[in-house]
Design a protein around this motif. Structure first.
Motif, PDB file in Angstrom:
ATOM      1  N   UNK A  40       3.024  -1.217  -1.816  1.00 50.89           N
ATOM      2  CA  UNK A  40       1.925  -0.395  -2.038  1.00 50.89           C
ATOM      3  C   UNK A  40       1.088  -1.220  -3.158  1.00 50.89           C
ATOM      4  N   UNK A  41       1.747  -1.535  -4.373  1.00 51.76           N
ATOM      5  CA  UNK A  41       1.159  -2.305  -5.362  1.00 51.76           C
ATOM      6  C   UNK A  41       0.360  -3.254  -4.929  1.00 51.76           C
ATOM      7  N   UNK A  42       0.932  -4.265  -4.143  1.00 50.29           N
ATOM      8  CA  UNK A  42       0.478  -5.427  -3.713  1.00 50.29           C
ATOM      9  C   UNK A  42      -0.689  -5.173  -2.788  1.00 50.29           C
ATOM     10  N   UNK A  46      -4.721  -6.184  -3.720  1.00 50.70           N
ATOM     11  CA  UNK A  46      -5.126  -7.209  -2.663  1.00 50.70           C
ATOM     12  C   UNK A  46      -4.447  -8.556  -2.476  1.00 50.70           C
ATOM     13  N   UNK A  47      -3.025  -8.475  -2.706  1.00 50.52           N
ATOM     14  CA  UNK A  47      -2.202  -9.610  -2.508  1.00 50.52           C
ATOM     15  C   UNK A  47      -1.440  -9.432  -1.072  1.00 50.52           C
ATOM     16  N   UNK A  48      -2.074  -9.781   0.136  1.00 51.96           N
ATOM     17  CA  UNK A  48      -1.623  -9.441   1.288  1.00 51.96           C
ATOM     18  C   UNK A  48      -0.243 -10.384   1.602  1.00 51.96           C
ATOM     19  N   UNK A  49      -0.035 -11.470   0.786  1.00 53.18           N
ATOM     20  CA  UNK A  49       1.202 -11.949   1.244  1.00 53.18           C
ATOM     21  C   UNK A  49       2.342 -11.436   0.701  1.00 53.18           C
ATOM     22  N   UNK A  85       9.256   6.994  12.596  1.00 52.61           N
ATOM     23  CA  UNK A  85       7.930   6.920  12.020  1.00 52.61           C
ATOM     24  C   UNK A  85       7.888   5.858  10.786  1.00 52.61           C
ATOM     25  N   UNK A  86       8.797   5.886  10.040  1.00 58.16           N
ATOM     26  CA  UNK A  86       8.643   4.859   9.053  1.00 58.16           C
ATOM     27  C   UNK A  86       8.488   3.489   9.398  1.00 58.16           C
ATOM     28  N   UNK A  87       9.094   2.990  10.411  1.00 61.40           N
ATOM     29  CA  UNK A  87       8.707   1.733  11.013  1.00 61.40           C
ATOM     30  C   UNK A  87       7.336   1.321  11.360  1.00 61.40           C
ATOM     31  N   UNK A  88       6.844   2.437  11.964  1.00 61.04           N
ATOM     32  CA  UNK A  88       5.544   2.504  12.759  1.00 61.04           C
ATOM     33  C   UNK A  88       4.280   2.518  11.597  1.00 61.04           C
ATOM     34  N   UNK A  89       4.624   3.362  10.542  1.00 58.84           N
ATOM     35  CA  UNK A  89       3.905   3.581   9.274  1.00 58.84           C
ATOM     36  C   UNK A  89       3.972   2.129   8.596  1.00 58.84           C
ATOM     37  N   UNK A  95      -0.545  -4.082   8.791  1.00 60.65           N
ATOM     38  CA  UNK A  95      -1.589  -4.556   9.288  1.00 60.65           C
ATOM     39  C   UNK A  95      -2.986  -4.133   8.781  1.00 60.65           C
ATOM     40  N   UNK A  96      -3.042  -3.013   8.507  1.00 57.42           N
ATOM     41  CA  UNK A  96      -4.229  -2.451   7.987  1.00 57.42           C
ATOM     42  C   UNK A  96      -4.674  -2.461   6.893  1.00 57.42           C
ATOM     43  N   UNK A  97      -3.567  -3.174   6.033  1.00 59.11           N
ATOM     44  CA  UNK A  97      -3.497  -3.426   4.437  1.00 59.11           C
ATOM     45  C   UNK A  97      -4.103  -2.150   3.914  1.00 59.11           C
ATOM     46  N   UNK A  98      -3.334  -0.994   4.319  1.00 56.71           N
ATOM     47  CA  UNK A  98      -3.566   0.409   3.874  1.00 56.71           C
ATOM     48  C   UNK A  98      -2.639   0.743   2.885  1.00 56.71           C
ATOM     49  N   UNK A  99      -2.978   0.953   1.518  1.00 52.75           N
ATOM     50  CA  UNK A  99      -1.733   1.405   0.559  1.00 52.75           C
ATOM     51  C   UNK A  99      -1.689   2.988   0.828  1.00 52.75           C
ATOM     52  N   UNK A 100      -2.618   3.487   1.250  1.00 54.13           N
ATOM     53  CA  UNK A 100      -2.238   5.168   1.435  1.00 54.13           C
ATOM     54  C   UNK A 100      -1.139   5.186   2.605  1.00 54.13           C
ATOM     55  N   UNK A 101      -1.024   4.549   3.729  1.00 56.86           N
ATOM     56  CA  UNK A 101       0.221   4.408   4.781  1.00 56.86           C
ATOM     57  C   UNK A 101       1.435   4.128   3.754  1.00 56.86           C
TER      58      UNK A 101
END
Length: 128
Positions: A40-42, A46-49, A85-89, A95-101
């Motif tokens: 989440x912090x990454x 913006x650190x996708x890697x 559910x955890x795996x999907x999320x 994939x979506x680069x979504x810290x909220x998920x």
């Protein structure tokens, strides 16, 4: 690799090899939560890697937790559903680069981790 790093890795390996089953479970949950927090912090910075590394490691832990479930326990299917559910999320967060998920996963994992720690402590107290 320097001697201090090798010594630390050896210590960690020994801790895992000598741990009781309940301690291994709590260690996995601790690391899962750490990976989610780091992922989440990454994502937030913006650190996708780095996010990818952390969230994929979290997914591997969830897969391991799921694989160890036994049908002899009545709660195993509910826990399998949570792990699915955890795996999907986690995948979607990556994939979506979504810290909220990723944060939603944290909100689900933290109370589970706390419950397993409490159960482990209760088991240790009962056997003492």
């Amino acid at each position: 690799m320097n001697a201090a790093v090798r010594a630390q890795q050896r210590y960690q390996e020994e801790a895992v090899l000598s741990a009781t089953p309940q301690r291994l479970l709590t260690m996995l949950y601790d690391r899962l939560l750490l990976d989610i927090d780091r992922g989440e912090a990454a994502l937030r910075r913006g650190d996708g890697a780095d996010a990818n590394r952390q969230l994929q490691h979290a997914q591997a832990i969830v897969a391991e937790l799921s694989a160890t479930l036994t049908d002899a326990w009545s709660g195993s299917q509910g826990l399998r559903d949570i792990y699915a559910f955890l795996t999907r999320t986690l995948i979607a967060a990556n994939v979506d680069r979504d810290p909220q998920q990723a944060h939603a996963c944290r909100e689900l994992v933290a109370p589970l981790r706390d419950a397993w720690h409490a159960a482990s402590a209760d088991l240790g107290a009962a056997s003492a």
